[in-house]
Motif scaffolding. Structure first.
Motif, PDB file in Angstrom:
ATOM      1  N   LEU A   1       0.782  -1.161   0.028  1.00 43.65           N
ATOM      2  CA  LEU A   1       0.062   0.127   0.028  1.00 43.65           C
ATOM      3  C   LEU A   1       0.982   1.240   0.089  1.00 43.65           C
ATOM      4  CD1 LEU A   1      -2.651   1.589   0.374  1.00 43.65           C
ATOM      5  CD2 LEU A   1      -2.479   1.255   3.015  1.00 43.65           C
ATOM      6  N   ILE A   2       1.835   1.091   0.630  1.00 39.65           N
ATOM      7  CA  ILE A   2       2.703   2.461   0.981  1.00 39.65           C
ATOM      8  C   ILE A   2       3.553   2.600  -0.379  1.00 39.65           C
ATOM      9  CG2 ILE A   2       4.924   3.056   2.104  1.00 39.65           C
ATOM     10  CD1 ILE A   2       3.935   1.817   4.613  1.00 39.65           C
ATOM     11  N   ALA A   3       3.898   1.695  -0.881  1.00 36.79           N
ATOM     12  CA  ALA A   3       4.763   1.673  -2.372  1.00 36.79           C
ATOM     13  C   ALA A   3       3.894   2.144  -3.448  1.00 36.79           C
ATOM     14  CB  ALA A   3       5.220   0.435  -2.564  1.00 36.79           C
ATOM     15  N   ALA A   4       2.718   1.693  -3.476  1.00 35.28           N
ATOM     16  CA  ALA A   4       1.627   2.300  -4.532  1.00 35.28           C
ATOM     17  C   ALA A   4       1.301   3.703  -4.300  1.00 35.28           C
ATOM     18  CB  ALA A   4       0.443   1.258  -4.482  1.00 35.28           C
ATOM     19  N   VAL A   5       0.929   3.894  -3.195  1.00 32.76           N
ATOM     20  CA  VAL A   5       0.385   5.271  -2.873  1.00 32.76           C
ATOM     21  C   VAL A   5       1.352   6.246  -3.062  1.00 32.76           C
ATOM     22  CG1 VAL A   5      -0.610   6.890  -1.332  1.00 32.76           C
ATOM     23  CG2 VAL A   5      -1.581   4.444  -1.492  1.00 32.76           C
ATOM     24  N   ALA A   6       2.655   6.014  -2.759  1.00 35.05           N
ATOM     25  CA  ALA A   6       3.905   6.889  -2.650  1.00 35.05           C
ATOM     26  C   ALA A   6       4.128   7.031  -4.046  1.00 35.05           C
ATOM     27  CB  ALA A   6       4.783   6.273  -1.928  1.00 35.05           C
ATOM     28  N   ALA A   7       4.174   6.090  -4.879  1.00 35.63           N
ATOM     29  CA  ALA A   7       4.252   6.316  -6.291  1.00 35.63           C
ATOM     30  C   ALA A   7       3.465   7.199  -7.045  1.00 35.63           C
ATOM     31  CB  ALA A   7       4.584   4.899  -7.042  1.00 35.63           C
ATOM     32  N   ALA A   8       2.130   6.918  -6.619  1.00 37.05           N
ATOM     33  CA  ALA A   8       1.016   7.656  -7.544  1.00 37.05           C
ATOM     34  C   ALA A   8       1.054   9.104  -7.037  1.00 37.05           C
ATOM     35  CB  ALA A   8      -0.407   6.604  -7.234  1.00 37.05           C
ATOM     36  N   GLN A   9       1.387   9.378  -5.884  1.00 38.16           N
ATOM     37  CA  GLN A   9       1.094  10.850  -5.357  1.00 38.16           C
ATOM     38  C   GLN A   9       1.697  11.618  -6.044  1.00 38.16           C
ATOM     39  OE1 GLN A   9       1.536  10.669  -1.029  1.00 38.16           O
ATOM     40  NE2 GLN A   9      -0.696  10.740  -0.723  1.00 38.16           N
ATOM     41  N   PRO A  10       1.550  12.899  -6.328  1.00 39.52           N
ATOM     42  CA  PRO A  10       2.494  14.158  -6.921  1.00 39.52           C
ATOM     43  C   PRO A  10       3.594  14.343  -5.757  1.00 39.52           C
ATOM     44  CG  PRO A  10       0.530  14.976  -6.072  1.00 39.52           C
ATOM     45  CD  PRO A  10       0.229  13.424  -5.999  1.00 39.52           C
ATOM     46  N   SER A  11       4.856  14.391  -6.156  1.00 41.65           N
ATOM     47  CA  SER A  11       5.804  14.738  -5.398  1.00 41.65           C
ATOM     48  C   SER A  11       5.922  15.914  -4.447  1.00 41.65           C
ATOM     49  CB  SER A  11       7.265  15.040  -6.163  1.00 41.65           C
ATOM     50  OG  SER A  11       7.296  16.287  -6.879  1.00 41.65           O
TER      51      SER A  11
ATOM     52  N   LEU B   1       4.197   3.036 -13.487  1.00 39.02           N
ATOM     53  CA  LEU B   1       3.424   4.139 -13.624  1.00 39.02           C
ATOM     54  C   LEU B   1       4.207   4.951 -14.896  1.00 39.02           C
ATOM     55  CD1 LEU B   1       2.180   3.430 -11.155  1.00 39.02           C
ATOM     56  CD2 LEU B   1       1.809   5.845 -10.500  1.00 39.02           C
ATOM     57  N   HIS B   2       5.375   5.193 -14.718  1.00 42.41           N
ATOM     58  CA  HIS B   2       6.255   5.764 -15.958  1.00 42.41           C
ATOM     59  C   HIS B   2       6.192   5.014 -17.216  1.00 42.41           C
ATOM     60  CE1 HIS B   2       9.431   8.009 -17.833  1.00 42.41           C
ATOM     61  NE2 HIS B   2      10.017   6.868 -18.323  1.00 42.41           N
ATOM     62  N   ALA B   3       6.192   3.859 -17.115  1.00 37.87           N
ATOM     63  CA  ALA B   3       6.172   2.906 -18.437  1.00 37.87           C
ATOM     64  C   ALA B   3       4.801   2.990 -19.070  1.00 37.87           C
ATOM     65  CB  ALA B   3       6.457   1.572 -17.986  1.00 37.87           C
ATOM     66  N   VAL B   4       3.972   3.247 -18.469  1.00 35.89           N
ATOM     67  CA  VAL B   4       2.552   3.354 -19.102  1.00 35.89           C
ATOM     68  C   VAL B   4       1.966   4.775 -19.407  1.00 35.89           C
ATOM     69  CG1 VAL B   4       1.757   1.025 -18.018  1.00 35.89           C
ATOM     70  CG2 VAL B   4       1.122   3.415 -16.772  1.00 35.89           C
ATOM     71  N   GLY B   5       2.940   5.793 -19.169  1.00 36.96           N
ATOM     72  CA  GLY B   5       2.369   7.159 -19.615  1.00 36.96           C
ATOM     73  C   GLY B   5       2.176   8.148 -18.298  1.00 36.96           C
ATOM     74  N   LEU B   6       2.068   7.315 -17.042  1.00 38.04           N
ATOM     75  CA  LEU B   6       1.711   8.461 -15.896  1.00 38.04           C
ATOM     76  C   LEU B   6       2.789   9.190 -15.314  1.00 38.04           C
ATOM     77  CD1 LEU B   6      -0.864   5.824 -14.510  1.00 38.04           C
ATOM     78  CD2 LEU B   6      -1.258   7.910 -15.813  1.00 38.04           C
ATOM     79  N   ALA B   7       2.467  10.383 -14.843  1.00 36.85           N
ATOM     80  CA  ALA B   7       4.042  11.171 -14.173  1.00 36.85           C
ATOM     81  C   ALA B   7       4.140  10.247 -13.031  1.00 36.85           C
ATOM     82  CB  ALA B   7       3.235  12.338 -13.860  1.00 36.85           C
ATOM     83  N   ALA B   8       5.356   9.898 -12.602  1.00 36.02           N
ATOM     84  CA  ALA B   8       5.966   9.379 -11.408  1.00 36.02           C
ATOM     85  C   ALA B   8       7.379   9.428 -11.544  1.00 36.02           C
ATOM     86  CB  ALA B   8       5.425   7.903 -11.480  1.00 36.02           C
ATOM     87  N   GLU B   9       7.689   9.415 -10.203  1.00 33.41           N
ATOM     88  CA  GLU B   9       9.441   9.660 -10.078  1.00 33.41           C
ATOM     89  C   GLU B   9      10.164   8.097 -10.494  1.00 33.41           C
ATOM     90  OE1 GLU B   9      12.259  10.610  -6.134  1.00 33.41           O
ATOM     91  OE2 GLU B   9      10.125  11.635  -6.243  1.00 33.41           O
ATOM     92  N   ALA B  10      10.407   8.206 -11.752  1.00 30.54           N
ATOM     93  CA  ALA B  10      10.994   6.805 -11.981  1.00 30.54           C
ATOM     94  C   ALA B  10      12.568   6.708 -11.727  1.00 30.54           C
ATOM     95  CB  ALA B  10      10.739   6.681 -13.523  1.00 30.54           C
TER      96      ALA B  10
END
Length: 480
Positions: free
Chosen positions: A248-258, A321-330
């Protein structure tokens, strides 16, 4: 045993201490992909500090504590770990304060060590260190605990601190908790986080307790230390709940704006919300929000796994997320840089892969518990690496000596090569981690368009559910 002198000065230059810290930092970065320190609190620049940490992963916990504290940390550690030889010299250089544990009683008797005398001396040295304004690091759980939560603490630390205050050895001490948080503690190439919590005054705590008629003794202080540790660590009732929480932490941290914060910083700050979420989901009457969020998180973690990532890794979720075109801190290393590093990295792996394989084999053979594998990977792993460097240097020197090219310049080049081996390992490990990140992205981009669209759908659904949970009535799903 070589013990730290009474006049131990952490500011005094010590080549051995500098070497041990340098080695520990390298060991961490060879094993873990990224090391982050999250400053939710501050270690005072001066004055006595009790640096209190959790101990789920043995040697890495100690090294993360050194990384998290800007001042030198004098740890309390079992005397059995440094009773002789090189370990004793290391204890002395680091200013370690030796103590004994009940579990080591038989071993101590066999070694002829008086446990009562050692612990009495430890109490004196703790008072002395605090009076000198040092940082004393402690793991009040009393040893490594391979459990997903902070359990009952030993009372010895609280007893030492209160006695030092009562006898006038010190007037006050600041307690600063630090939490060792591992996304996947036994997985090479995962990330590790050290969270520094808010400090508090023991004197002010005791005065407040006495003012309201509450207990201000050893048991109460021990419970306060436990509360401080709970504020900076990840806790769950069982391993299954811990895995769900970390995903949960990993998914939400990645999906949230920085919002200006780093990915691992966001992950650490999400822990209290994630734990409340797990409490809701596992309660007798879970909310619909909890069930829906769990469903979306489980789907995303499975997709990360299929892409070759770590289920509990915020970085791997961000790359998905980055690979499918969503903004994320890759945080992908530029491919040009990786290509330029390739020759040196391949040379580094040619030298170090056999060494690392030996280290891993020795660690697995010596391990008696799950966490021992990581501990033995660090020590004697580091000793094996050092010995291998020495053998390589001797072999190269012998080869050079039997040729007609043994000029002073050649000897200098050989010395530079041997001294540069650790840097060569740095390049090899970072190169491997860099290509792994790109490989995850490439795999996802080769997925069918329908599968990539499914990733986007799940992420957007989870984001929406997360924001809906921020409404009044469901504060556990809000954002910091």
């Amino acid at each position: 045993m070589v013990a730290p002198p009474a006049s131990f000065d952490p500011t005094r230059v010590s080549l051995l201490r500098a070497f041990l810290r340098w080695s520990g930092r390298r060991s961490l970065r060879w094993f873990y992909r990224d090391i982050a320190v999250v400053p939710m609190g501050v270690v005072p620049g001066t004055g006595p500090v009790l640096f209190v940490g959790n101990h789920p992963n043995d040697v890495p916990d100690v090294l993360l504590g050194l990384e998290a504290c800007p001042r030198h940390v004098r740890y309390l550690a079992t005397i059995s770990g440094g009773a002789g030889g090189a370990a004793a010299l290391g204890y002395a250089a680091m200013g370690v304060i030796p103590v004994t544990r009940i579990r080591d009683a038989r071993k101590m008797r066999a070694m002829g060590i008086d446990m009562a005398a050692v612990n009495a001396e430890a109490e004196r040295r703790v008072s002395q260190a605090l009076a000198a304004g040092h940082v004393v690091g402690v793991f009040p759980q009393g040893g490594v605990h391979d459990v997903p939560q902070i359990g009952r603490l030993r009372t010895g630390v609280a007893m030492m601190v209160l006695k030092a205050i009562d006898t006038g050895a010190i007037s006050d001490v600041t307690v600063v908790p630090f939490g060792n948080q591992y996304e996947s503690p036994l997985t090479v190439g995962s990330d590790a986080i050290a969270v520094v919590g808010a400090g508090w005054s023991v004197r002010a705590w005791r005065d407040a307790q006495l003012a309201c008629g509450a207990d201000a003794g050893v048991s109460a202080l021990t419970e306060q230390l436990r509360a401080s540790l709970l504020s900076v660590t990840r806790n769950a009732p069982d391993w299954e709940a811990a895995a769900e929480r970390d995903q949960l932490i990993a998914a939400v941290a990645a999906a949230q704006p920085s919002s200006g914060s780093s990915l691992l910083d966001r992950a650490a700050r999400l822990v209290p919300l994630a734990e409340r979420h797990m409490g809701d989901r596992r309660s007798d009457a879970p909310t619909p929000h909890a069930a829906r969020v769990h469903t979306f998180v489980a789907e995303l973690s499975q997709m990360v796994h299929e892409a070759g990532g770590v289920r509990a890794s915020a970085r791997d979720h961000a790359r998905l997320l980055h690979a499918v075109g969503l903004a994320a801190e890759a945080a992908l290393v530029p491919r040009t840089r990786l290509l330029l590093q390739t020759p040196m990295a391949l040379l580094g792996w040619m030298v170090h892969l056999p060494i690392f394989l030996v280290v891993r084999r020795v660690a697995r053979r010596k391990a008696k518990a799950r966490t021992d594998v990581v501990s033995y990977t660090f020590v004697p792993g580091l000793q094996i690496v050092t010995a291998a460097y020495g053998l390589l240097g001797v072999a190269a020197a012998a080869l050079l000596a039997f040729t007609d090219r043994a000029t002073p310049l050649a000897w200098l080049a050989l010395l530079a090569l041997v001294l540069g081996l650790p840097a060569l390992a740095d390049v090899a490990v970072s190169w491997r981690n860099g290509w792994r990140g790109h490989a995850l992205v490439w795999r996802v981009r080769r997925w069918p368009a329908s599968r990539r669209a499914e990733v986007q759908r799940v992420v957007e659904a989870m984001r929406g559910e997360w924001h809906r949970g921020a409404a009044p009535g469901a504060p556990w799903l809000g954002s910091d």
